[in-house]
Design an enzyme around this catalytic site. Structure first.
Site, PDB file in Angstrom:
ATOM      1  CE  LYS A  69      -0.201  -0.436   5.012  1.00 32.30           C
ATOM      2  NZ  LYS A  69      -0.930  -1.061   6.137  1.00 32.30           N
TER       3      LYS A  69
ATOM      4  CE1 TYR B 222      12.866  31.197   5.870  1.00 31.35           C
ATOM      5  CE2 TYR B 222      13.060  28.831   5.507  1.00 31.35           C
ATOM      6  CZ  TYR B 222      12.870  30.114   5.019  1.00 31.35           C
ATOM      7  OH  TYR B 222      12.685  30.300   3.670  1.00 31.35           O
TER       8      TYR B 222
HETATM    9  C1  LIG Z   1      -0.153  -2.043   6.815  1.00 34.24           C
HETATM   10  C2  LIG Z   1      -0.713  -3.332   7.273  1.00 34.24           C
HETATM   11  C3  LIG Z   1       0.114  -4.463   7.420  1.00 34.24           C
HETATM   12  C4  LIG Z   1       1.618  -4.410   7.309  1.00 34.24           C
HETATM   13  O1  LIG Z   1       2.150  -3.809   8.471  1.00 34.24           O
HETATM   14  P1  LIG Z   1       3.749  -3.678   8.710  1.00 34.24           P
HETATM   15  O2  LIG Z   1       3.868  -3.137  10.059  1.00 34.24           O
HETATM   16  O3  LIG Z   1       4.213  -2.706   7.666  1.00 34.24           O
HETATM   17  O4  LIG Z   1       4.312  -5.020   8.515  1.00 34.24           O
HETATM   18  C5  LIG Z   1      -0.503  -5.663   7.694  1.00 34.24           C
HETATM   19  N1  LIG Z   1      -1.838  -5.756   7.852  1.00 34.24           N
HETATM   20  C6  LIG Z   1      -2.660  -4.683   7.745  1.00 34.24           C
HETATM   21  C7  LIG Z   1      -4.121  -4.846   7.944  1.00 34.24           C
HETATM   22  C8  LIG Z   1      -2.127  -3.434   7.472  1.00 34.24           C
HETATM   23  O5  LIG Z   1      -2.923  -2.375   7.394  1.00 34.24           O
END
Ligand SMILES: *Cc1c(COP(=O)(O)O)cnc(C)c1O
Length: 361
Positions: free
Chosen positions: A35, A255
């Site tokens: 994702k 800044y």
């Molecule tokens: C993002 C996600 C993962 C992966 O998590 P990591 O900590 O990156 O391994 C697994 N399951 C679900 C439902 C997620 O949203």
């Protein structure tokens, strides 16, 4: 010509990290989580590098469609499922699996007749209180779902761990126990573990594991690096010095002048900033590699530049190589300096940063 700010991606590391997942969960099928543009590494690039996984997971329907349009034929699960009938149509026509986590989805599914079918991941909320049905609703939901003509059997069963990166928190054991108890009498493959679950909680290893961050070579735990866990980071972030100048005691930098020089030294100006995804809240002292040697960040991070105290590196000059994270400077360490997690750093690298695949260097 390579622009000032660029990220190098070592895609061979992805295969190495996938092997690591397999060594921890040898009996499990692997759903690689890609994702958010493959955690900032490029959705299609990572899908290609991990082409032999059992399934991919994305968060949104449009991410799944992008994979299908690029010709990805692996199973793909959409973790947020769908929120309307049109999205269900998209899932059906692109043959994407849906996570089913709320009653609205159940009603949309129940209104639908075949012949097209959809594979689903029925989600139990074991304490995260984000997505999923409650344990007392689960049997009933399972039964209603089983009676829907468009549902492909078997129904997959899943939950998500809320604090698996804290190995001392018993809540993970409670979540696993609640999941196991709730699904005990139901058929269908089970899935619990994210990266921290895979690496830290043997009890979380069931039919499917869902690694994300570890595939990118990054530790899910706050007190270790991917390298310490035997993983290989895929991404490193680089830029170069664009100016080098002396500075006197009492001069302020950047800044709001948040850093005041206390002994005359040499400053280096680096072409990277929050406009590239370098964290705005990286504290004074955050390490940066100039010509492979650590120097501290001074002053505030600006949109296009940061400033470092070159100290004894008086021979540094414009054009010299700078690494913001990569070999010798773990992204996990930068995350601690910026009071964030490495996930946000890799996800946050912006369009302006040119991606260079290591094999093409
Ligand atoms: C993002 C996600 C993962 C992966 O998590 P990591 O900590 O990156 O391994 C697994 N399951 C679900 C439902 C997620 O949203």
């Amino acid at each position: 010509m390579i622009p000032a700010a660029y990220a190098v991606l070592d895609l061979n590391a992805a295969a190495h990290n996938l092997e690591k997942v397999r060594s921890f969960a040898p009996d499990a099928k692997i759903m690689a989580v890609i994702k958010a543009n493959g955690y900032g590494h490029g959705l299609l690039r990572i899908a290609k590098a991990l082409h032999d996984v059992d399934a991919f997971a994305v968060a949104r329907v449009d991410e799944g469609i992008r994979l299908r349009k690029a010709g990805v034929t692996n199973r793909i699960a959409v973790l947020e499922g769908f929120t309307c009938a049109e999205e269900l149509d998209e899932l059906l026509s692109h043959q994407l699996d849906a996570v089913v986590h709320c009653f609205t989805q159940l009603e949309i599914i129940a209104d639908r007749t075949g012949p097209a079918q959809i594979a689903v991941w029925l989600k139990l909320d074991t304490g995260m209180n984000r997505l999923g049905f409650k344990a007392h609703e689960f049997d009933e939901v399972y039964r209603r779902l089983s009676n829907c003509p468009i549902i492909r059997q078997p129904i997959n069963l899943m939950t998500h761990l809320a604090n698996a990166d804290d190995l001392s928190d018993d809540v993970t054991v409670s979540q696993i126990n609640l999941f196991n108890a709730t699904v005990a009498a139901l058929p269908g493959p089970r899935s619990i573990a994210n990266s921290a679950g895979i690496l830290g909680w043997q009890q979380a290893l069931t039919d499917w594991v869902r690694p994300g961050i570890m595939l990118y070579g990054i530790s899910p735990f706050p007190d270790s690096t991917g390298e310490q866990l035997g993983l290989k980071p895929i991404m490193s972030l680089h830029s170069r010095l664009i100016a080098v100048k002396p500075i006197e005691k009492g001069d302020k930098v950047g800044y709001a002048g948040t850093w005041v020089c206390d002994t005359s030294t040499t400053l280096g100006i680096v072409a990277i900033g929050y406009g590239d995804g370098y964290p705005r809240y990286a504290k004074i002292g955050t390490p940066v590699l100039v010509n492979g040697k650590r120097v501290p960040l001074v002053g505030r991070v600006s949109m296009d530049m940061i400033t470092v105290d070159l100290g004894s590196q008086t021979d540094a000059k414009p054009g010299d190589a700078v690494t913001l994270w990569g070999e010798g400077l773990a992204v996990e360490e930068i995350a601690r300096w910026a009071e964030t997690i490495p996930y946000t750093l890799v996800c946050g690298v912006t369009q302006r940063v040119q991606i260079v695949e290591a094999a093409s260097l």
